[in-house]
Design an enzyme around this catalytic site. Sequence first.
Site, PDB file in Angstrom:
ATOM      1  N   GLY A   9       0.811  -1.211   0.000  1.00  0.00           N
ATOM      2  CA  GLY A   9       0.000   0.000   0.000  1.00  0.00           C
ATOM      3  C   GLY A   9       0.842   1.259   0.000  1.00  0.00           C
ATOM      4  N   MET A  10       0.168   2.399   0.047  1.00  0.00           N
ATOM      5  CA  MET A  10       0.854   3.685  -0.029  1.00  0.00           C
ATOM      6  C   MET A  10       1.849   3.877   1.110  1.00  0.00           C
ATOM      7  SD  MET A  10      -0.762   7.472  -0.570  1.00  0.00           S
ATOM      8  CE  MET A  10      -1.896   7.324   0.810  1.00  0.00           C
ATOM      9  N   ILE A  35      -6.218 -10.781   6.846  1.00  0.00           N
ATOM     10  CA  ILE A  35      -6.206 -10.386   8.258  1.00  0.00           C
ATOM     11  C   ILE A  35      -7.545 -10.648   8.935  1.00  0.00           C
ATOM     12  CG2 ILE A  35      -4.427  -8.645   7.877  1.00  0.00           C
ATOM     13  CD1 ILE A  35      -6.638  -6.502   8.133  1.00  0.00           C
ATOM     14  N   ALA A  73      -5.739  -1.449   5.788  1.00  0.00           N
ATOM     15  CA  ALA A  73      -6.989  -0.814   6.232  1.00  0.00           C
ATOM     16  C   ALA A  73      -7.938  -0.677   5.058  1.00  0.00           C
ATOM     17  CB  ALA A  73      -6.713   0.569   6.826  1.00  0.00           C
ATOM     18  N   THR A  75      -9.911   2.157   3.451  1.00  0.00           N
ATOM     19  CA  THR A  75      -9.722   3.601   3.554  1.00  0.00           C
ATOM     20  C   THR A  75     -10.673   4.434   2.703  1.00  0.00           C
ATOM     21  OG1 THR A  75      -8.020   3.537   1.825  1.00  0.00           O
ATOM     22  CG2 THR A  75      -7.279   3.334   4.121  1.00  0.00           C
ATOM     23  N   THR A 114      -6.430   6.955  12.419  1.00  0.00           N
ATOM     24  CA  THR A 114      -6.844   8.118  11.644  1.00  0.00           C
ATOM     25  C   THR A 114      -7.460   9.224  12.489  1.00  0.00           C
ATOM     26  OG1 THR A 114      -8.413   8.803   9.903  1.00  0.00           O
ATOM     27  CG2 THR A 114      -9.044   6.927  11.238  1.00  0.00           C
ATOM     28  N   TYR A 138     -16.464   4.698   8.315  1.00  0.00           N
ATOM     29  CA  TYR A 138     -15.001   4.598   8.313  1.00  0.00           C
ATOM     30  C   TYR A 138     -14.425   4.942   9.683  1.00  0.00           C
ATOM     31  CZ  TYR A 138     -10.129   5.886   7.474  1.00  0.00           C
ATOM     32  OH  TYR A 138      -8.767   6.006   7.562  1.00  0.00           O
ATOM     33  N   LYS A 142     -12.579   2.332  12.390  1.00  0.00           N
ATOM     34  CA  LYS A 142     -11.187   2.571  12.809  1.00  0.00           C
ATOM     35  C   LYS A 142     -11.109   2.744  14.324  1.00  0.00           C
ATOM     36  CE  LYS A 142      -7.920   3.059  10.681  1.00  0.00           C
ATOM     37  NZ  LYS A 142      -6.863   2.085  10.299  1.00  0.00           N
TER      38      LYS A 142
END
Length: 316
Positions: A9-10, A35, A73, A75, A114, A138, A142
Amino acid sequence: MIWLIGCKGMLGSEVAKQLDEKKLPWVGTDREVDITDPQALLDFTNKIDTAAYFPSDLPRGDRKIQWIINCSAYTNVDKAEEEPELAEKLNATGPLNIARVARSIGAKLIHISTDYVFDGQGNTPYTEDMAKAPLGVYGRTKAAGEDAIMKEMNTYYIIRTAWLYGFNGKNFVYTMTKAMNSHDSVRVVNDQSGTPTFAPDLASVILRFIDKNDNAKSFFGKNSAPAYGVYHFTNAGKTTWYDFASEIYRLGRKFGRITQECTVNPCTTAEYGANVQRPAYSVLSKDKISKALKIKIPEWQNGLEKFMKSERFRTE
């Protein structure tokens, strides 16, 4: 040994790059290890000691998982409202499973969270001990992931961040650059405040937590390990999405990323017509992490300039 979950990922790809640069032993997984499936996570930890994963000359003592970094995650803030069950699995159940595995094998956990755990109704930087009040699916999922980790284990670092962008994957900077290269004008909301975060800067902070705990090798200087718990990290400063976009345009023209003139126009969230309520104020206090890691946090403008002039910047 470090197990990096979400390594493609990023953020995960930046952590992976810096792990390689520091020659730290690590193994990465992405979607191939689910996961949301506790058994899949356990099966991976049972396999990890095999030579198939590591060079034959890597000592067996270095193959024991001592750290798990969870960069995975769900996102997509808007789509989460349409897929609440999937968001729950990835953002709440997944971290719970990871925490249980970490505790069972005696590993420490670093988990990324986040600013969306807050409602954004404040006007001063959010500190780590402020009450969570997420607005949408979201943020709620989280927050639930954080709670699961806190309940399940003690040896964890939860790092909340905001407005993240980096070289790998979709983000606001790439979206704006593309729009500015294809439109004469763009509209950007000017009533939401926060701070952008350059993914390599966050990746460096993640590794600093590990370094402060592990005394055998020190890249940043030996100091006492930070207390376990929740920390906030973004770049320094405060801006709006509109001002962020204006700076993207300025730097894009300077470094040739944007090849035509484009007017950046401010608008309100209501005028933009967002489908999901977002925090109006997302500035996170970095006092705790700055003191714990003894770091000076770079300004968000510096991170953006590094990003836009880098050879790694995607131009397609």
